[in-house]
Motif scaffolding. Structure first.
Motif, PDB file in Angstrom:
ATOM      1  N   PHE A   1       9.298  -1.673 -25.441  1.00  0.00           N
ATOM      2  CA  PHE A   1       9.236  -1.001 -24.143  1.00  0.00           C
ATOM      3  C   PHE A   1       9.150  -2.009 -23.009  1.00  0.00           C
ATOM      4  CE2 PHE A   1       8.007   2.381 -26.966  1.00  0.00           C
ATOM      5  CZ  PHE A   1       8.511   3.524 -26.366  1.00  0.00           C
ATOM      6  N   LYS A   2       9.667  -1.608 -21.857  1.00  0.00           N
ATOM      7  CA  LYS A   2       9.511  -2.353 -20.621  1.00  0.00           C
ATOM      8  C   LYS A   2       9.017  -1.387 -19.542  1.00  0.00           C
ATOM      9  CE  LYS A   2      13.424  -5.453 -21.589  1.00  0.00           C
ATOM     10  NZ  LYS A   2      14.775  -5.879 -21.120  1.00  0.00           N
ATOM     11  N   VAL A   3       8.179  -1.903 -18.642  1.00  0.00           N
ATOM     12  CA  VAL A   3       7.722  -1.110 -17.504  1.00  0.00           C
ATOM     13  C   VAL A   3       7.996  -1.905 -16.234  1.00  0.00           C
ATOM     14  CG1 VAL A   3       5.809   0.087 -16.387  1.00  0.00           C
ATOM     15  CG2 VAL A   3       5.904  -0.049 -18.888  1.00  0.00           C
ATOM     16  N   TYR A   4       8.737  -1.282 -15.334  1.00  0.00           N
ATOM     17  CA  TYR A   4       9.056  -1.878 -14.050  1.00  0.00           C
ATOM     18  C   TYR A   4       8.300  -1.143 -12.946  1.00  0.00           C
ATOM     19  CZ  TYR A   4      13.102  -3.952 -16.441  1.00  0.00           C
ATOM     20  OH  TYR A   4      13.913  -4.643 -17.311  1.00  0.00           O
ATOM     21  N   THR A   5       8.033  -1.852 -11.870  1.00  0.00           N
ATOM     22  CA  THR A   5       7.416  -1.211 -10.720  1.00  0.00           C
ATOM     23  C   THR A   5       8.119  -1.657  -9.445  1.00  0.00           C
ATOM     24  OG1 THR A   5       5.296  -0.760  -9.617  1.00  0.00           O
ATOM     25  CG2 THR A   5       5.682  -3.008 -10.337  1.00  0.00           C
ATOM     26  N   LYS A   6       8.120  -0.765  -8.464  1.00  0.00           N
ATOM     27  CA  LYS A   6       8.624  -1.084  -7.131  1.00  0.00           C
ATOM     28  C   LYS A   6       7.675  -0.498  -6.089  1.00  0.00           C
ATOM     29  CE  LYS A   6      13.583  -1.644  -7.924  1.00  0.00           C
ATOM     30  NZ  LYS A   6      13.647  -2.988  -7.301  1.00  0.00           N
ATOM     31  N   LYS A   7       7.570  -1.202  -4.987  1.00  0.00           N
ATOM     32  CA  LYS A   7       6.697  -0.730  -3.913  1.00  0.00           C
ATOM     33  C   LYS A   7       7.357   0.423  -3.174  1.00  0.00           C
ATOM     34  CE  LYS A   7       3.522  -2.481  -0.410  1.00  0.00           C
ATOM     35  NZ  LYS A   7       3.074  -3.680   0.353  1.00  0.00           N
ATOM     36  N   LEU A   8       6.575   1.457  -2.909  1.00  0.00           N
ATOM     37  CA  LEU A   8       7.055   2.645  -2.225  1.00  0.00           C
ATOM     38  C   LEU A   8       6.621   2.603  -0.755  1.00  0.00           C
ATOM     39  CD1 LEU A   8       6.267   5.181  -5.091  1.00  0.00           C
ATOM     40  CD2 LEU A   8       8.417   3.974  -4.634  1.00  0.00           C
ATOM     41  N   ASP A   9       6.671   3.729  -0.067  1.00  0.00           N
ATOM     42  CA  ASP A   9       6.360   3.784   1.365  1.00  0.00           C
ATOM     43  C   ASP A   9       5.265   4.820   1.595  1.00  0.00           C
ATOM     44  OD1 ASP A   9       6.305   3.691   4.104  1.00  0.00           O
ATOM     45  OD2 ASP A   9       8.301   4.566   4.409  1.00  0.00           O
ATOM     46  N   HIS A  10       4.019   4.359   1.591  1.00  0.00           N
ATOM     47  CA  HIS A  10       2.868   5.236   1.773  1.00  0.00           C
ATOM     48  C   HIS A  10       1.911   4.593   2.771  1.00  0.00           C
ATOM     49  CE1 HIS A  10       0.506   8.669   0.801  1.00  0.00           C
ATOM     50  NE2 HIS A  10      -0.453   8.017   0.160  1.00  0.00           N
ATOM     51  N   ARG A  11       0.847   5.283   3.116  1.00  0.00           N
ATOM     52  CA  ARG A  11      -0.128   4.740   4.072  1.00  0.00           C
ATOM     53  C   ARG A  11      -0.777   3.465   3.552  1.00  0.00           C
ATOM     54  NH1 ARG A  11      -1.477   8.156   8.238  1.00  0.00           N
ATOM     55  NH2 ARG A  11      -1.023  10.376   7.939  1.00  0.00           N
ATOM     56  N   VAL A  12      -0.970   3.421   2.255  1.00  0.00           N
ATOM     57  CA  VAL A  12      -1.523   2.231   1.597  1.00  0.00           C
ATOM     58  C   VAL A  12      -0.509   1.753   0.575  1.00  0.00           C
ATOM     59  CG1 VAL A  12      -3.900   3.027   1.917  1.00  0.00           C
ATOM     60  CG2 VAL A  12      -2.688   3.580  -0.198  1.00  0.00           C
ATOM     61  N   ALA A  13      -0.729   0.561   0.033  1.00  0.00           N
ATOM     62  CA  ALA A  13       0.190   0.034  -0.974  1.00  0.00           C
ATOM     63  C   ALA A  13       0.303   1.019  -2.132  1.00  0.00           C
ATOM     64  CB  ALA A  13      -0.304  -1.313  -1.471  1.00  0.00           C
ATOM     65  N   SER A  14       1.519   1.473  -2.414  1.00  0.00           N
ATOM     66  CA  SER A  14       1.760   2.483  -3.445  1.00  0.00           C
ATOM     67  C   SER A  14       2.978   2.060  -4.244  1.00  0.00           C
ATOM     68  CB  SER A  14       1.988   3.853  -2.804  1.00  0.00           C
ATOM     69  OG  SER A  14       2.096   4.872  -3.786  1.00  0.00           O
ATOM     70  N   TYR A  15       2.923   2.293  -5.552  1.00  0.00           N
ATOM     71  CA  TYR A  15       3.956   1.799  -6.458  1.00  0.00           C
ATOM     72  C   TYR A  15       4.485   2.915  -7.353  1.00  0.00           C
ATOM     73  CZ  TYR A  15       2.301  -2.773  -4.992  1.00  0.00           C
ATOM     74  OH  TYR A  15       1.959  -3.865  -4.237  1.00  0.00           O
ATOM     75  N   GLY A  16       5.792   2.880  -7.576  1.00  0.00           N
ATOM     76  CA  GLY A  16       6.409   3.761  -8.550  1.00  0.00           C
ATOM     77  C   GLY A  16       6.656   3.003  -9.842  1.00  0.00           C
ATOM     78  N   PHE A  17       6.842   3.764 -10.931  1.00  0.00           N
ATOM     79  CA  PHE A  17       6.972   3.150 -12.252  1.00  0.00           C
ATOM     80  C   PHE A  17       8.223   3.650 -12.968  1.00  0.00           C
ATOM     81  CE2 PHE A  17       2.441   3.397 -11.262  1.00  0.00           C
ATOM     82  CZ  PHE A  17       2.073   2.066 -11.396  1.00  0.00           C
ATOM     83  N   ARG A  18       8.812   2.753 -13.753  1.00  0.00           N
ATOM     84  CA  ARG A  18       9.962   3.076 -14.599  1.00  0.00           C
ATOM     85  C   ARG A  18       9.673   2.532 -15.992  1.00  0.00           C
ATOM     86  NH1 ARG A  18      15.695   3.885 -14.065  1.00  0.00           N
ATOM     87  NH2 ARG A  18      16.917   2.884 -15.706  1.00  0.00           N
TER      88      ARG A  18
END
Length: 312
Positions: free
Chosen positions: A132-149
């Motif tokens: 397995f691999k897990v990637y993350t990218k920074k999203l656009d929220h009031r505070v630092a928020s990350y999405g996952f793949r």
């Protein structure tokens, strides 16, 4: 591989929905369960499922707002009472480790296993191992928020047993070697190559999880060709301006991502407490006009994600 929703509400719990958390069950693949966000009372929700905390080995936290992390210290403490449990790794933004360790220290809670924190700082491959691999990218929220793949690596094709029948090979270790693609010498001296007796390689599955964010290009990159996309839908389809002002997304924005990026199934998650009963179903209907294969997630809903090419 299964997904089970433990909390599908936004901001505050309601009688219908607890706050954010979901479990990715990898029991057949790894004998592990991974959690994504741990809102208040997540461990109470777990008591109503067949999840065992000793199986939880990784926790991925999107951001540090309370409805996504207030359940974390209690869950970690309770895990100590589950017998001989192994270590746990927590991935999350800056400040999460301080919050957890302070809560445990002030409450004089002793945890019986090692906790490793990995701080998210930007777009990255944050985990690779065990297929397995897990990637993350920074999203656009009031505070630092990350999405996952979460990406599962491709798997070898099925062993074509009928094609092997002519060699009269008895059940046993030879089959295992052939399935692994190895060459095997038979009793009669013939050498056969396992690669010649395997069906087509089976592509791995992809799960994308998007919590609190405005619409942003990073979401499309995380969601590309996902078998399942879980996307926050705090606001209705006609509330795009309101969603933008609160750094959130609408159900229609989620559906547009799914439609434009080859997603298999979309689950609408992180539902505002303003939407109850039939009002919540309206979000599903709005999204389905854009992307038909959309479902409104409810607490304790679960789905099995079959291997590509297998029977559903």
């Amino acid at each position: 591989m299964e997904i089970q929703f433990l909390g599908t509400g936004a901001g505050q719990p309601s009688k219908q929905r607890n706050v954010a958390s979901l479990a990715l069950k990898l029991l057949d693949e790894l004998n592990e369960i991974w959690l994504f966000d741990v809102g208040e009372a997540t461990q109470h929700q777990i008591l109503r499922t067949n999840i065992r905390l000793r199986k939880v080995t990784k926790i991925f936290v999107s951001h540090n707002h309370g409805d996504h992390i207030f359940g974390l210290p209690g869950l970690l403490a309770t895990r100590s009472f589950q017998g001989d449990v192994g270590p746990i790794t927590i991935y999350g933004p800056a400040g999460l480790e301080q919050y957890v360790r302070t809560a445990l220290k002030v409450s004089k809670t002793k945890v019986s296993y090692p906790i490793k924190f990995i701080e998210l700082t930007g777009d990255a491959l944050i985990y690779k191992g065990q297929g397995f691999k897990v990637y993350t990218k920074k999203l656009d929220h009031r505070v630092a928020s990350y999405g996952f793949r979460v990406e599962e690596e491709s798997r070898p094709g099925e062993l074509l047993v009928d094609k092997l029948a002519q060699y009269h090979i008895p059940n046993g270790p030879i089959y295992g070697k052939l399935k692994a693609g190895e060459k095997v010498e038979l009793e009669d001296g013939n050498i056969i190559d396992g690669k010649d007796f395997l069906g087509p390689e089976r592509p791995g599955r992809i799960v994308s999880i998007i919590y609190d964010t405005r619409s942003t290009p990073a979401i499309a990159e995380l969601s590309k060709n996902a078998d399942v996309l879980v996307h926050e839908s705090t606001f209705g389809g006609n509330e795009a301006k309101l969603a933008y002002s609160y750094y959130h997304s609408t159900c229609v924005q989620a559906a547009t991502v799914a439609r434009d990026n080859g997603v298999g199934m979309l689950y609408l998650d992180h539902i505002s407490a303003r939407y109850l009963g039939n009002d919540a179903k309206k979000l599903e209907r709005q999204a389905q006009k854009v992307f038909e294969n959309t479902r409104l997630a409810n607490d304790f809903d679960y789905m099995v994600i079959p291997m590509k090419g297998s029977e559903k």
